[in-house]
Structures are given as C-alpha cells and as structure tokens.
Design an enzyme around this catalytic site. Structure first.
Site, PDB file in Angstrom:
ATOM      1  N   LYS A 158      -0.541  -6.961 -10.982  1.00 23.14           N
ATOM      2  CA  LYS A 158      -1.765  -7.123 -10.178  1.00 23.14           C
ATOM      3  C   LYS A 158      -2.952  -6.487 -10.892  1.00 23.14           C
ATOM      4  CE  LYS A 158       0.713  -7.361  -5.744  1.00 23.14           C
ATOM      5  NZ  LYS A 158       1.072  -6.698  -4.489  1.00 23.14           N
ATOM      6  N   GLN A 180       0.949  -1.086  -1.546  1.00 20.96           N
ATOM      7  CA  GLN A 180       2.122  -1.869  -1.919  1.00 20.96           C
ATOM      8  C   GLN A 180       3.268  -1.612  -0.949  1.00 20.96           C
ATOM      9  OE1 GLN A 180       2.274  -4.267  -4.238  1.00 20.96           O
ATOM     10  NE2 GLN A 180       4.419  -4.673  -3.809  1.00 20.96           N
ATOM     11  N   ASP A 203      -4.819  -7.903   1.510  1.00 19.27           N
ATOM     12  CA  ASP A 203      -3.475  -8.422   1.763  1.00 19.27           C
ATOM     13  C   ASP A 203      -3.425  -9.277   3.030  1.00 19.27           C
ATOM     14  OD1 ASP A 203      -1.417  -7.866  -0.097  1.00 19.27           O
ATOM     15  OD2 ASP A 203      -1.496  -5.732   0.416  1.00 19.27           O
TER      16      ASP A 203
HETATM   17  N1  GUN Z   1       5.238  -6.430  -1.088  1.00 14.09           N
HETATM   18  C1  GUN Z   1       5.709  -7.688  -1.231  1.00 14.09           C
HETATM   19  N2  GUN Z   1       4.696  -8.566  -1.186  1.00 14.09           N
HETATM   20  C2  GUN Z   1       3.564  -7.850  -1.002  1.00 14.09           C
HETATM   21  C3  GUN Z   1       2.197  -8.201  -0.882  1.00 14.09           C
HETATM   22  O1  GUN Z   1       1.797  -9.368  -0.917  1.00 14.09           O
HETATM   23  N3  GUN Z   1       1.339  -7.156  -0.725  1.00 14.09           N
HETATM   24  C4  GUN Z   1       1.743  -5.875  -0.673  1.00 14.09           C
HETATM   25  N4  GUN Z   1       0.827  -4.941  -0.502  1.00 14.09           N
HETATM   26  N5  GUN Z   1       3.010  -5.520  -0.776  1.00 14.09           N
HETATM   27  C5  GUN Z   1       3.910  -6.508  -0.943  1.00 14.09           C
END
Ligand code: GUN
Length: 280
Positions: A52, A96, A119
């Site tokens: 990311k 996350q 998100d």
């Molecule tokens: N864990 C798995 N997918 C995601 C996501 O799209 N965002 C976040 N913050 N954590 C995740």
C-alpha cells in the site's frame, strides 16, 4: 474458455486517475497524505502495508507510518487516531485489520473521522452506502465494481451471488451490486445447498477465505466469476475459486494473484486522493 479480468491493468488505470487527482490537489496547495497504522507483527499485514505504501509513493501520496507493538493499549491506539484526525496533512487513515487480540476494532474504526475513512469501514460511511449516498467505500468491493465497469459487465437485472458476509467485503459487495440493480443473494457458511445457490449466479463473487472451495460444480456456464480470496497455502497464494476447473465454464474470471488484490490497493489510493480533493 473464460476471458481474464485483468486486475493489474484496471489497477494501473485507476492509479493513473488517482495520480491526476493528486496533481490537481497539489496545484491548490494540498499535498495528499495517508496514515498507515499497523499494530503487531502479522506477516500478511506487513506485506499488505508495504504494498500500500509503495502504491502511495507511485501516485504522489505521502504515507505516514505508524507501526506499534501488539501490546499497545486501546488508549494508545485511540491517541494515534485522534492525532491523525486533527492533522491537516493527513487525508486518509488506514488501520490495518485484523488488530491483535485485546484491541477493539469497532472502537478504532468508529474513532476515525468519516472524511478520512479511506477503508470505508466507519458506520457512517457504511450507513451512507446502505442509503445510496456518496461516501468513502470499502476498497475491495468498490474495486470489484470498477473491474466490472471496465469490462462492460453490467449487473443490472442479473442474478448475483456473493459468498461470504464479512463487513469488509461480503456485505458492502452485496449493497453495491444491489445499487447497480442486480438481484442479490448473500450465501455463507450456514447456507444449505451452496452449490445450487451458486449455480443460479450470473455474477458469482467468492469472498470466504477457503482455498479452492468454489469449483466448476458451483458455476453456471457463462457466469462471471470474481475471486476475492487470498489464501496462503504451501503451494503459494491461491484464491477461493479453483481456477483450473472454473475457467473453462465461466465467461469471465479474475485470476489470483493479479485479480481483485491489486484493485483493493488501487481503490485505497483513489479514495485517499478523493478525500484530499474534497478537503479544505
Ligand atoms: N485487512 C484485510 N483487508 C483490509 C482492508 O481493505 N483494509 C484494512 N485496513 N485492513 C484489511
């Protein structure tokens, strides 16, 4: 033989669009920034976060790293979120998931400013999705919609079956398909005769996290099959769909890797660029 839905290609186009938004924001003196909060040492989370941050760099978004040990208290985590909420150089906040045991994900998510919730997990943004209002939207299902649009696959009037009912993917996916006028079924671990339910689908989205559980027996000939699964097995990364047997039956299919995964990350940078674009 199914045609391949190329997530890397659509992600590249999406990142280009995000980069254009970033450049426009820069002209107005705004330098888009994303706070990435990673608690603990989960190797999968570490690798997602690395990717990311690389994507952010590529489109000109500054990322601000908040790595903390699994032992951090809820108050400590809340403090980081508060700090990011009030920092005008941060336009997006990503915590996350999953958080280590002992930390309350719901509390953390609800604490993020909805305007910075790139998100799309905040109850306000999920509520706006339910109501059909503009909002920051969850990256994975929003990325699936972008892929369908890119290939001209219109859900209107089609039967869509989403396997999996998570708040991150399954539920928002169902709402987005419904918004685009699909007839939507959400199947899950308690669904009786899952195969028969899946075989009704013109668009089948697998988001369960079980390697290769969707086989050719679950797929109506000519269906569009979207594989959200990213399962780490001894033989490498595999999806929820048994690609080799489903590919000859489907009309379109996403591969793993190179399907939904890159799109999730692309939508994160797009959401961040958009959040920065509407900030003052
Ligand atoms: N864990 C798995 N997918 C995601 C996501 O799209 N965002 C976040 N913050 N954590 C995740």
């Amino acid at each position: 033989m199914a045609q391949i839905i190329d997530g890397n290609l659509v992600a590249k186009i999406t990142r280009q669009y995000a980069a254009d938004l970033v450049a426009q924001a820069e002209l107005r003196g705004i330098s888009p920034g994303l706070a990435v909060v990673l608690v603990g040492e989960d190797p999968a989370s570490q690798s997602y976060v690395r990717m990311k941050e690389r994507d952010c760099a590529e489109v000109g978004i500054k990322s601000f790293d908040y790595r903390r040990p699994a032992e951090i208290s809820q108050a400590g985590l809340n403090g980081i979120i508060d700090e990011c909420n009030s920092d005008s150089g941060i336009h997006g906040i990503l915590v996350q998931m999953p958080l280590p045991d002992g930390l309350d994900a719901e509390e953390a998510i609800a604490r993020i400013s909805p305007k910075k919730d790139v998100d799309g997990f905040h109850p306000l943004n999920l509520g706006r999705l339910v109501r059909g209002l503009p909002a920051l939207r969850a990256c994975t299902p929003w990325g699936v919609m972008a892929m369908l649009d890119h290939y001209g696959i219109d859900p209107a009037g089609k039967r869509a079956v989403v396997v999996g009912r998570s708040t991150i993917v399954g539920k928002p996916m169902a709402l987005m398909l419904l918004e685009r006028h699909a007839t939507v079924t959400v199947a899950h671990s308690r669904t009786q005769d899952l195969q028969a339910v899946c075989r009704e689908a013109d668009i089948l989205v697998a988001a369960v996290g079980r390697p290769h559980m969707i086989t050719a027996d679950h797929v109506k000939p000519g269906a569009v099959v979207i594989d959200v699964g990213i399962n780490r097995t001894d033989s490498g990364l595999v999806g929820d769909v048994e690609f080799a047997t489903v590919e000859p039956v489907a009309s379109w299919i996403t591969p793993v890797p190179g399907g939904v995964g890159p799109m999730t990350r692309a939508m994160l940078v797009l959401n961040t660029a958009q959040a920065a674009s509407v900030s003052d």
